[in-house]
Motif scaffolding. Sequence first.
Motif, short mmCIF file in Angstrom:
data_model
loop_
_atom_site.label_atom_id
_atom_site.label_comp_id
_atom_site.label_asym_id
_atom_site.label_seq_id
_atom_site.Cartn_x
_atom_site.Cartn_y
_atom_site.Cartn_z
N SER A 1 0.82 -1.21 0.00
CA SER A 1 0.00 0.00 0.00
C SER A 1 0.86 1.26 0.00
N ILE A 2 1.88 1.27 0.86
CA ILE A 2 2.73 2.46 0.98
C ILE A 2 3.61 2.62 -0.25
N MET A 3 4.14 1.51 -0.79
CA MET A 3 5.01 1.59 -1.95
C MET A 3 4.28 2.09 -3.19
N LEU A 4 3.04 1.67 -3.37
CA LEU A 4 2.28 2.14 -4.52
C LEU A 4 1.96 3.62 -4.40
N THR A 5 1.69 4.08 -3.17
CA THR A 5 1.45 5.51 -2.95
C THR A 5 2.71 6.31 -3.23
N TRP A 6 3.83 5.79 -2.76
CA TRP A 6 5.11 6.47 -3.02
C TRP A 6 5.43 6.52 -4.50
N LEU A 7 5.19 5.40 -5.21
CA LEU A 7 5.50 5.33 -6.64
C LEU A 7 4.71 6.38 -7.42
N SER A 8 3.46 6.55 -7.03
CA SER A 8 2.63 7.55 -7.70
C SER A 8 3.21 8.94 -7.52
N SER A 9 3.69 9.26 -6.29
CA SER A 9 4.28 10.59 -6.04
C SER A 9 5.61 10.74 -6.75
N PHE A 10 6.43 9.70 -6.72
CA PHE A 10 7.76 9.79 -7.32
C PHE A 10 7.69 10.01 -8.82
N LEU A 11 6.69 9.37 -9.47
CA LEU A 11 6.55 9.50 -10.92
C LEU A 11 6.01 10.88 -11.31
N LYS A 12 5.47 11.60 -10.34
CA LYS A 12 4.96 12.95 -10.63
C LYS A 12 6.01 14.03 -10.39
N VAL A 13 6.76 13.91 -9.28
CA VAL A 13 7.65 15.02 -8.88
C VAL A 13 9.12 14.65 -8.95
N GLY A 14 9.46 13.40 -9.12
CA GLY A 14 10.85 13.00 -9.29
C GLY A 14 11.71 13.31 -8.07
N ASP A 15 12.75 14.11 -8.23
CA ASP A 15 13.71 14.41 -7.15
C ASP A 15 13.10 15.18 -5.99
N SER A 16 11.92 15.74 -6.16
CA SER A 16 11.26 16.42 -5.05
C SER A 16 10.59 15.43 -4.11
N CYS A 17 10.75 14.16 -4.38
CA CYS A 17 10.19 13.09 -3.54
C CYS A 17 11.33 12.18 -3.10
N PRO A 18 11.26 11.60 -1.93
CA PRO A 18 12.31 10.66 -1.51
C PRO A 18 12.47 9.52 -2.51
N ASN A 19 13.70 9.17 -2.78
CA ASN A 19 13.99 8.08 -3.72
C ASN A 19 14.08 6.78 -2.93
N LEU A 20 13.02 5.98 -3.02
CA LEU A 20 12.94 4.72 -2.26
C LEU A 20 13.10 3.52 -3.16
N GLN A 21 13.89 3.63 -4.22
CA GLN A 21 14.02 2.54 -5.19
C GLN A 21 14.60 1.28 -4.56
N ARG A 22 15.56 1.44 -3.64
CA ARG A 22 16.15 0.24 -3.01
C ARG A 22 15.10 -0.52 -2.21
N ALA A 23 14.29 0.21 -1.45
CA ALA A 23 13.22 -0.45 -0.70
C ALA A 23 12.18 -1.04 -1.66
N PHE A 24 11.94 -0.33 -2.76
CA PHE A 24 10.98 -0.83 -3.76
C PHE A 24 11.45 -2.15 -4.34
N GLU A 25 12.74 -2.30 -4.61
CA GLU A 25 13.28 -3.54 -5.15
C GLU A 25 13.14 -4.69 -4.16
N VAL A 26 13.36 -4.40 -2.87
CA VAL A 26 13.21 -5.45 -1.85
C VAL A 26 11.75 -5.88 -1.79
N TRP A 27 10.87 -4.89 -1.77
CA TRP A 27 9.44 -5.24 -1.76
C TRP A 27 9.06 -6.04 -2.99
N TRP A 28 9.57 -5.67 -4.16
CA TRP A 28 9.29 -6.38 -5.40
C TRP A 28 9.70 -7.85 -5.30
N ARG A 29 10.90 -8.09 -4.84
CA ARG A 29 11.36 -9.48 -4.73
C ARG A 29 10.52 -10.27 -3.74
N ARG A 30 10.16 -9.60 -2.64
CA ARG A 30 9.30 -10.29 -1.67
C ARG A 30 7.94 -10.63 -2.27
#
Length: 519
Positions: free
Chosen positions: A464-493
């Motif tokens: 739930s949190i990762m999808l919300t973050w992804l939506s924000s990151f794709l809109k504002v880019g560097d103005s949002c925290p870059n959580l790609q490493r955590a996103f990759e861990v969640w993806w593998r899980r």
Amino acid sequence: MAEIRLARLEQGQTKIKNVPIAVTPEGFWCCPSPVVFQKTLNKPKPASLPPKILVETKPTRVADRKPRSAAVRDDDRKGNADTSGYGASEVVHRASRPKVEKMPRKIAIEFDEAGTSDIKVVLVGKQGFSVKLSVHKHVLMEHSTFFAIKLSDNEGSSLEIGDCEDVEIYVETVGLMYCKEMKQWLMKQNVSRVLRILKVAECLGFKSCMQSCLEYLEAAPWVGDEEEEKVITSILRLQSEGIGVSPVLKRVSANVSKPHNDTLSHIIELVLRSNEERGRREMKLVVLRLLRENQNVPSHASSADICNEIIYSSCRSCLTSLLFLFQQAAETDFSDRKEPVVKQITLEADNLSWLLEILADRQAADEFAVMWSKHQELAALHGKLPIVSRYRVSCITARLFVGIGKGELLPAKDTRKLLLHTWLEPLINDYSWLRHSCGSFDRKVVEEGIGRTILTLPLEDQQSIMLTWLSSFLKVGDSCPNLQRAFEVWWRRTFVRPYIETQGSIHQQDCSIIPQFEP
């Protein structure tokens, strides 16, 4: 000045050398200076120039004494018999330096009027030299319980004391028995030397000297923690001697029944309410460092809980004040008093960040995470304020995520979940300002802390949190925290690990149908 005399030596005896003896206005023959004393005792190094020798030519009565020093050698007396032509009491001349192998290993010192002493005290040092003191029996017995006992049973004219650890100070301490103004003499010494005198005076039972040393130590400044520790150790050793050590110990201990808690609370309150930016910033660093040092002291463990209660009391006060300021800032007529309110919001946010830093350092910030996650009203008002007025509040949220990511605090699962749902969105909204306006903001550390905090939740909450973050990151880019490493861990899980588990179960089933052959 009274003459320093050398006794004649019989053939085969070791030569005895007289050392410089300074005479105070009170008629006290003090010990030679440490440099001269050590040069006399230790093996000298060859020198290119011969030393200066001061020769005394005229004895002086005790009443006429003036501060001066004299060093006399037997062959100097013979070689300077005709110095009267100079018309001065002292003559300086050059003398050839004695050879190393002929250096004396014995020293003779005479106190008070020449020729009036009635007993010899020989101090035998551990380095192989000895010092012979020509002293007066009644003076030693009057001032020292040690000498009173030793000399009362001694009918001879000499007393030997062996294995002296500090002969130089021993001589000075005996000399102090002839001094009328001990305080004035001690004022010229340093703390380290007075401590050495105090130790010898204790061994001799020289009570008046001990008292004078304590008065000196009570008034003199102590330089550094090491010197303070030496003083306190020496003083505590004297408690059983019936000597008044309380004035000295009052420097480091108080008799107030409960001083620490009230004082700590008062200090924290003063720092929190200060409006002087530089002084507040510097004292926050000092208090944080001192509290950190206190944690390493075993005796501090019993008061740790009380200290944490004081800090949490300040946290609740700051949070209440911050909520009130947010309510004021959210009103329609905020522009009329914008500047003082914004300044106060900045102050309270900075105070809370400092208190959180203290608690995290003490591994006691779990309750703070609970308090912050439950301040949903404050989070709701956060979006109504201009970003320039509110962004420092997001620093508190960022610090909590960093603390959880590093394991500095371990709040419960519900607290972590509520913290992310309540404060992650305001943090994302302020992220650009945090990056460019906070000098201490470390983007990589904060992003790693947020990601690790998310990954501590159940997989459904992570999604739930990762999808919300992804939506924000794709809109504002560097103005949002870059959580790609955590996103990759969640993806593998989510996508990879279940497939591996399924393949593993299929492999186990295949193995189970393989026929088993008995040997």
